[in-house]
Design an enzyme around this catalytic site. Structure first.
Site, PDB file in Angstrom:
ATOM      1  N   CYS A   1      -7.698   2.627 -12.412  1.00  0.00           N
ATOM      2  CA  CYS A   1      -7.989   3.785 -11.564  1.00  0.00           C
ATOM      3  C   CYS A   1      -9.460   3.766 -11.166  1.00  0.00           C
ATOM      4  CB  CYS A   1      -7.697   5.081 -12.308  1.00  0.00           C
ATOM      5  SG  CYS A   1      -5.966   5.333 -12.682  1.00  0.00           S
ATOM      6  N   ARG A  39       3.073   4.722 -15.932  1.00  0.00           N
ATOM      7  CA  ARG A  39       3.516   4.443 -17.307  1.00  0.00           C
ATOM      8  C   ARG A  39       4.806   5.176 -17.666  1.00  0.00           C
ATOM      9  NH1 ARG A  39       1.216   0.028 -17.329  1.00  0.00           N
ATOM     10  NH2 ARG A  39      -1.033  -0.020 -17.540  1.00  0.00           N
ATOM     11  N   ARG A  51      -1.717   6.451   8.005  1.00  0.00           N
ATOM     12  CA  ARG A  51      -1.082   5.340   8.724  1.00  0.00           C
ATOM     13  C   ARG A  51       0.181   5.825   9.427  1.00  0.00           C
ATOM     14  NH1 ARG A  51      -2.399  -0.092   7.892  1.00  0.00           N
ATOM     15  NH2 ARG A  51      -1.171  -0.229   9.792  1.00  0.00           N
ATOM     16  N   TYR A  72       3.755   6.142   2.703  1.00  0.00           N
ATOM     17  CA  TYR A  72       2.788   7.233   2.843  1.00  0.00           C
ATOM     18  C   TYR A  72       3.553   8.545   2.788  1.00  0.00           C
ATOM     19  CZ  TYR A  72      -0.410   3.544   3.937  1.00  0.00           C
ATOM     20  OH  TYR A  72      -1.172   2.408   3.843  1.00  0.00           O
ATOM     21  N   ARG A  99      -4.292   6.922  -3.687  1.00  0.00           N
ATOM     22  CA  ARG A  99      -3.925   5.702  -2.967  1.00  0.00           C
ATOM     23  C   ARG A  99      -3.572   4.606  -3.969  1.00  0.00           C
ATOM     24  NH1 ARG A  99      -8.118   8.040   0.061  1.00  0.00           N
ATOM     25  NH2 ARG A  99      -7.826   8.033   2.319  1.00  0.00           N
ATOM     26  N   GLU A 125     -12.299   6.781  -4.657  1.00  0.00           N
ATOM     27  CA  GLU A 125     -12.329   6.387  -3.248  1.00  0.00           C
ATOM     28  C   GLU A 125     -13.736   6.658  -2.701  1.00  0.00           C
ATOM     29  OE1 GLU A 125     -10.563   4.666  -0.078  1.00  0.00           O
ATOM     30  OE2 GLU A 125      -9.463   5.100  -1.915  1.00  0.00           O
ATOM     31  N   ARG A 128       0.821  -1.214   0.000  1.00  0.00           N
ATOM     32  CA  ARG A 128       0.000   0.000   0.000  1.00  0.00           C
ATOM     33  C   ARG A 128       0.846   1.250   0.000  1.00  0.00           C
ATOM     34  NH1 ARG A 128      -3.851   2.131  -0.253  1.00  0.00           N
ATOM     35  NH2 ARG A 128      -4.648   2.694   1.751  1.00  0.00           N
TER      36      ARG A 128
END
Length: 125
Positions: free
Chosen positions: A74, A62, A115, A107, A89, A77, A6
């Site tokens: 894509c 890319r 987080r 992050y 994210r 959220e 992540r």
């Protein structure tokens, strides 16, 4: 074993190049911190908050040599009230022998708030 790796980053502006460069920076950091080879990646999911719509962040991926054939999607959220805005994210599904606790999630910028328990915590790989 397929592991999820992540990452997230915030952007200051909803502008095409800002979005593409932020996504590229995030993915490059994920690659570097986890020694990821494109042939080991099953897929990448990239989500954005509702306030980002000037570009597909997958375009940033890319820009990275060797990532032409990696499947990327894509999406939006979930717009939870008071959630972090202007956020990109990434969830990368990688074939690896690395133990779950040794995966290094990344992050950046304002996304550190998502987080804080993982931020700055270097895991051995």
């Amino acid at each position: 074993m397929i592991r999820g790796i992540r990452g997230a980053i915030t952007v200051e502006k909803n502008e095409e190049q800002t979005i593409i460069r932020a996504a590229e920076r995030l993915v490059r950091d994920l690659i570097k911190e986890n020694s990821i080879e494109p042939d080991h990646v099953a897929s990448v999911l990239i989500s954005v908050t509702d306030d980002i719509d000037a570009a597909f962040p997958a375009r940033g991926l890319r820009e990275i040599e060797g990532w032409t054939y990696v499947p990327v999607m894509c999406m939006r959220e979930i717009p939870v009230p008071q959630s972090l805005g202007m956020c990109i994210r990434v969830m990368m599904h990688v074939n690896t022998k690395i133990e779950q606790e040794n995966i290094h999630h990344v992050y950046l910028e304002g996304a550190v708030a998502l987080r804080p328990d993982l931020t700055g915590k270097k895991m051995s790989i």
